[in-house]
Design an enzyme around this catalytic site. Sequence first.
Site, PDB file in Angstrom:
ATOM      1  N   TYR A 176       0.856  -1.184   0.000  1.00 16.13           N
ATOM      2  CA  TYR A 176       0.000   0.000   0.000  1.00 16.13           C
ATOM      3  C   TYR A 176       0.894   1.237   0.000  1.00 16.13           C
ATOM      4  O   TYR A 176       1.465   1.607   1.018  1.00 16.13           O
ATOM      5  CB  TYR A 176      -0.914  -0.039   1.227  1.00 16.13           C
ATOM      6  CG  TYR A 176      -1.887   1.118   1.386  1.00 16.13           C
ATOM      7  CD1 TYR A 176      -2.080   2.069   0.396  1.00 16.13           C
ATOM      8  CD2 TYR A 176      -2.632   1.236   2.565  1.00 16.13           C
ATOM      9  CE1 TYR A 176      -2.969   3.108   0.560  1.00 16.13           C
ATOM     10  CE2 TYR A 176      -3.534   2.274   2.741  1.00 16.13           C
ATOM     11  CZ  TYR A 176      -3.692   3.216   1.739  1.00 16.13           C
ATOM     12  OH  TYR A 176      -4.576   4.259   1.911  1.00 16.13           O
ATOM     13  N   LYS A 206      -1.282  -1.092  -4.276  1.00 16.87           N
ATOM     14  CA  LYS A 206      -2.282  -0.021  -4.218  1.00 16.87           C
ATOM     15  C   LYS A 206      -1.498   1.269  -4.276  1.00 16.87           C
ATOM     16  O   LYS A 206      -0.842   1.673  -3.322  1.00 16.87           O
ATOM     17  CB  LYS A 206      -3.107  -0.093  -2.932  1.00 16.87           C
ATOM     18  CG  LYS A 206      -4.136   1.035  -2.790  1.00 16.87           C
ATOM     19  CD  LYS A 206      -4.859   0.941  -1.440  1.00 16.87           C
ATOM     20  CE  LYS A 206      -6.000   1.924  -1.328  1.00 16.87           C
ATOM     21  NZ  LYS A 206      -5.619   3.339  -1.334  1.00 16.87           N
TER      22      LYS A 206
END
Length: 371
Positions: A176, A206
Amino acid sequence: MTSGNIEKEVVSNHSGSPQPFTFHPVDRLSRRSSMTPGKKLQGLVAATITPMTPDGQINLSVIRQYVDYLVSEQNVKNVFVNGTTGEGLSLNIQERKQLAEEWVCQGKDKLDHVIIHVGALSLPESQELARHAAAIGASGIAVIAPFFFKPTNKDELIAFLQQVASEAPAVPFYYYHIPPLTGVKVCVEELLDGIKEWIPTFQGVKFSDTDLLDLAQCINKNEREQFAFLYGVDEQLLSALAIGADGAVGSTYNYLGQKTNLMLQAFAKPDLALARKYQFLTGEFLNFVIKLGFGVAQTKAVMTFVSGIPMGPPRLPLVDASEDFIVKAKAKLDSIVWPDGDSCSLLCRSGSGGSSSGSHCHSAHSPHDGL
């Protein structure tokens, strides 16, 4: 900035260079099967909001209704739980586990992927959350870079991520990347070079940054790996799609998922002019609310009036959206006429939506355990 010595104490690898991990046995885990084993994560992923009661406790009772709303009203079948939008770093471990369990359970046979964010400032806490996600059958886990004592280079960041991933050796792992919040500036292009050697379960990123050059280099250099690149800046998604992003993780897909799916369909035809219309209208709304002041609290308010499901207040230090914001945001969203002819006034729910059918899935905890 902290010294390199302090940084190395945060992770267990004191050499500063990550070493390939060996899989840990998981006999102790009573793992359920993943939702869609082997299916690549792509398309829209809703960054889920954490519903709370008026007194600030997590509200598990509406998760089933929330799942049904995403699937039936927004055509969104992937979720990212306990991330930024979900106030994950403001929740204690018990709350994060309860939410993960409820989303996995309520999403069974309805959702394609339930990705659990297990990142934390404490490595042991992140590892515990990773083991728990594996035990309940999450489709994947994601980890944010630690952002108090920060990794200062690729090796330090990989060492931390590796130690978490090794606790869930059968679960797809996603990084992330959100440098505007973490302050960790390690380029993803650099991070991905040889990452499978260190984290065999690595599946994608992400990517919540506006650096499209970094994203483009990641996609261009990793075509053979079949990594999933999911963009996290909702108002710029079309730009990311143009350079090869596989989809997106974002908060607006909770309430504008249907419209964004139409943008994805237009892009795929390809009908770029139509896709731009959807992106511009999403941007028009976000530009308006950002000027009013837009964050997690305001996202909760928008989701509440669009879906009719009560999302409740945020947790301090965040404070509730003002009534003035709610009135202005709703009026703006209602005023938008989309290319398919709908206005959001047709989509917004008039009631508070407080009821929920069905029972909770969590069996081991009550909503107030461990608080």
